[in-house]
Design an enzyme around this catalytic site. Structure first.
Site: not given
Ligand code: A3P
Length: 286
Positions: A103, A227, A253
């Site tokens: 990141h 997931m 999501g």
């Protein structure tokens, strides 16, 4: 990790090279070490600002690289298959990874990354959805400061006082260097719209040919629900890092959840900031 151990750890924020980090998961010593880390040119690097779809792409790329059939690696967690280079544990623990993740801002990555030698996949997301996702993640994580309220969090985000600092600087810096790099830019929104095409595009960037069965298997293993249920991708083994009664890593999501969080006035204010800082930015988010 046990929650009582986490509670004892310090979660102070600190600034390094103008970016906000968290003492519990970062150290200046390691951040300096990263700059000279000799990356293997055969290992691609996934780059993102937090909450932009990193985990989703870690899973996609890992599956592409293993032809959706990572038998030897079956019981290895995704974060071990695609470790973050800026976490101090990377130096001592990470082995046999097939992908690296970061990141970090452009100016803090290993020098070798700033050349065409490393394949870089950058994933970006509409900043309003990043804010919402990050707001919930700050409430859910034991290692981050719990936001006072949403308004305060949006202000902190705009100032870059959240972990990994300014979203604006992150995306602008990386994007402005893209022509000097071996760089593929994808967005969370295009993954939502047409995941198959994104997988094909990423595979082609990585010089991997996927047959129809492999592609279907990847699609199957990358859905939000699979997931969320998969112990290798759902962070259940580090559940002590989170307040499990305050949310979930796999929250919603979706695209556009910002509309359920931003008041009209907050939206107008953020749009004006966005105009000031990003008017000339060539990518437009949905
Ligand atoms: P939300 O909080 O909006 O639900 P990161 O991995 O960069 O931390 O990003 C986390 C965000 O990506 C979360 O967004 C999470 O739900 C979403 N995400 C993770 N896997 C996903 C998937 N398979 N499909 C859609 N969204 C996913």
């Amino acid at each position: 990790m046990d929650p009582s151990e986490v509670a004892k750890m310090s979660f102070e924020y600190f600034q390094h090279n103008g970016v906000t980090f968290v003492s519990m998961i970062h150290s200046i010593e390691h951040l300096e070490w990263v700059k000279d880390f000799k990356m293997d040119p055969d290992i691609p690097l996934l780059v993102s600002y937090p909450k932009s779809g990193t985990t989703w792409l870690q899973q996609i790329i890992s599956l592409i690289l293993s032809n959706a059939n990572d038998t030897g690696e079956k019981f290895k967690n995704l974060y071990a298959k695609a470790p973050w280079i800026e976490y101090p544990l990377f130096k001592t623990v990470s082995r046999d990874y097939q992908l690296l993740t970061t990141h970090l801002n452009y100016h803090m990555v290993p020098n070798i990354v700033k050349s065409k030698m490393i394949k870089i996949i950058y994933v970006a997301r509409n900043p309003k959805d990043v804010i919402v996702s990050s707001y919930h993640f700050h409430k859910y994580s034991r290692f981050l400061k719990t936001p006072k309220d949403f308004q305060d969090f949006v202000e902190q985000f705009v100032e870059g006082n959240v972990f990994y600092g300014s979203w604006f600087d992150h995306i602008r810096d990386w994007y402005s260097h893209k022509d000097e790099l071996n760089f593929l830019f994808v967005t969370y929104e295009e993954m939502q719209k047409d995941l198959r095409s994104v997988i094909e595009k990423v595979a082609s960037f990585l010089n991997k040919k996927l047959d129809a069965g492999t592609l279907e298997s990847i699609l199957d293993q990358c859905t939000f629900n699979s997931m969320k249920e998969n112990p290798q991708t759902n962070y259940q083994d580090v559940s002590g890092m989170f307040y499990s009664d305050k949310g979930s890593f796999y929250r919603k999501g979706i695209v556009g959840d910002w509309k359920n969080h931003f008041l009209v006035s907050q939206n107008e204010w953020f749009d004006s900031i966005y105009q000031e800082r990003m008017a000339d930015f060539p990518v437009k988010f949905d």
